[in-house]
Design an enzyme around this catalytic site. Structure first.
Site, PDB file in Angstrom:
ATOM      1  N   PRO A 106       0.820  -1.208   0.000  1.00 56.58           N
ATOM      2  CA  PRO A 106       0.000   0.000   0.000  1.00 56.58           C
ATOM      3  C   PRO A 106       0.858   1.264   0.000  1.00 56.58           C
ATOM      4  O   PRO A 106       1.866   1.355   0.706  1.00 56.58           O
ATOM      5  CB  PRO A 106      -0.794  -0.124   1.309  1.00 56.58           C
ATOM      6  N   GLU A 107       0.454   2.226  -0.822  1.00 56.43           N
ATOM      7  CA  GLU A 107       1.154   3.498  -0.907  1.00 56.43           C
ATOM      8  C   GLU A 107       0.344   4.565  -0.174  1.00 56.43           C
ATOM      9  O   GLU A 107      -0.654   4.255   0.491  1.00 56.43           O
ATOM     10  CB  GLU A 107       1.379   3.856  -2.378  1.00 56.43           C
ATOM     11  N   HIS A 122      -5.268 -15.200  10.001  1.00 61.95           N
ATOM     12  CA  HIS A 122      -4.206 -14.207   9.893  1.00 61.95           C
ATOM     13  C   HIS A 122      -4.541 -12.905  10.605  1.00 61.95           C
ATOM     14  O   HIS A 122      -3.908 -11.879  10.332  1.00 61.95           O
ATOM     15  CB  HIS A 122      -3.899 -13.946   8.420  1.00 61.95           C
ATOM     16  N   ARG A 160       1.088 -12.338   4.997  1.00 63.39           N
ATOM     17  CA  ARG A 160       2.522 -12.506   4.727  1.00 63.39           C
ATOM     18  C   ARG A 160       3.408 -12.056   5.886  1.00 63.39           C
ATOM     19  O   ARG A 160       4.612 -12.297   5.883  1.00 63.39           O
ATOM     20  CB  ARG A 160       2.906 -11.741   3.460  1.00 63.39           C
ATOM     21  N   ARG A 189      21.574  15.011  -9.678  1.00 67.91           N
ATOM     22  CA  ARG A 189      21.323  13.570  -9.555  1.00 67.91           C
ATOM     23  C   ARG A 189      21.361  12.895 -10.917  1.00 67.91           C
ATOM     24  O   ARG A 189      20.678  13.321 -11.846  1.00 67.91           O
ATOM     25  CB  ARG A 189      19.967  13.305  -8.892  1.00 67.91           C
TER      26      ARG A 189
END
Length: 283
Positions: free
Chosen positions: A2-3, A100, A119, A162
């Site tokens: 998730p962002e 879970h 997970r 950069r």
């Protein structure tokens, strides 16, 4: 993983069930997730009232009235889901704890908030609220992309000199917080910038134009409830819908959606991550 939009959507979904309520019981069903839980975690949570729900980058911040904040990272497959207290005799019973469900917050008033993580790449820690920014998980994170500290001059300075591709630079959490693979791909498409281009070689006017595009991409995703690709769900169990608005992400081989462009979306690999872009109109 998730962002920012997914974590922000979860944060907003948890607010009605958690803010102002006490944790009557904290059920810790295993000793660890990605790392061990903090010492006496259940004891430190039980009886505490939640005063604020915040977010820093991809971390949920659950502030307690005891001067500590619970830091929560959802990891690859973590979900926080709300089961409301029954409101009438015909209301369906709260579902039993699943395999879970590793941490269960039994809230004042009869509701339940469950952290489920098949997970086990998620994480939780407790830290003094007054020193939160010094916590090792948060200390080196850059400005929030929806906040005032993330502006055109910041990004121009961060990119200066950069040689890394702009895609990699935007994934660097020290430059900007919370951006991940999906939304960097989508923002670069909207801005018409090739993910291969070196960050330091993008002209200042294009960098300035990229900042509002990043914000708009994130706000559109939050409005849609985030993106559900595999495990992500909102706090009420609903899926996000921004994946239906993808222009490039996971669209390899499809025609470009930009008006007047006859290009085809391609997938490349950068730093071990899939990047989706249109080589015809992203320069």
């Amino acid at each position: 993983m998730p962002e920012l939009p997914e974590v922000e959507t979860v944060r907003r979904g948890l607010e009605p069930a958690m803010i102002g309520r006490r944790v009557e019981r904290a059920e810790i069903r295993r000793p660890d997730l990605r790392w061990p839980f903090p010492p006496r975690m259940a004891e430190r949570l039980e009886g505490a009232r939640i005063t604020h729900l915040g977010r820093r980058s991809k971390y949920l911040l659950i502030a307690l009235d005891r001067g500590e904040t619970l830091i929560v990272h959802l990891g690859m497959s973590g979900r926080m889901q709300v089961d409301a207290a029954p409101t009438a005799t015909f209301h369906a019973a709260i579902a039993p704890t699943a395999k879970h469900d590793h941490v269960v917050f039994h809230m004042e008033g009869g509701g339940r908030v469950t952290f489920n993580d098949p997970r086990r790449f998620g994480a939780m820690d407790l830290a003094p609220t007054h020193a939160l920014e010094d916590h090792w998980l948060l200390a080196r994170i850059g400005p929030e992309p929806l906040g005032n500290a993330f502006d055109e001059e910041h990004l121009i300075a961060a990119f200066r000199g950069r040689r890394t591709p702009v895609k990699s630079a935007l994934l660097d959490q020290r430059i900007v917080a919370g951006l991940g693979n999906i939304y960097v791909c989508e923002a670069l498409f909207r801005a018409g910038i090739s993910p291969r281009r070196q960050a330091g070689r993008i002209a200042a006017p294009r960098v300035r134009a990229l900042v509002p595009v990043i914000r708009a991409t994130l706000l559109d995703a939050i409005e849609a409830g985030g993106s559900s690709l595999r495990d992500y769900r909102q706090a009420d169990g609903a899926m996000g819908y921004f994946q239906h608005a993808f222009h490039v992400y996971d669209r390899e081989g499809h025609p470009c959606t930009r008006d007047g462009c006859s290009g085809t979306i391609r997938r490349i690999v950068q730093s071990g991550r899939s990047t989706f872009h249109c080589p015809a109109c992203q320069r």
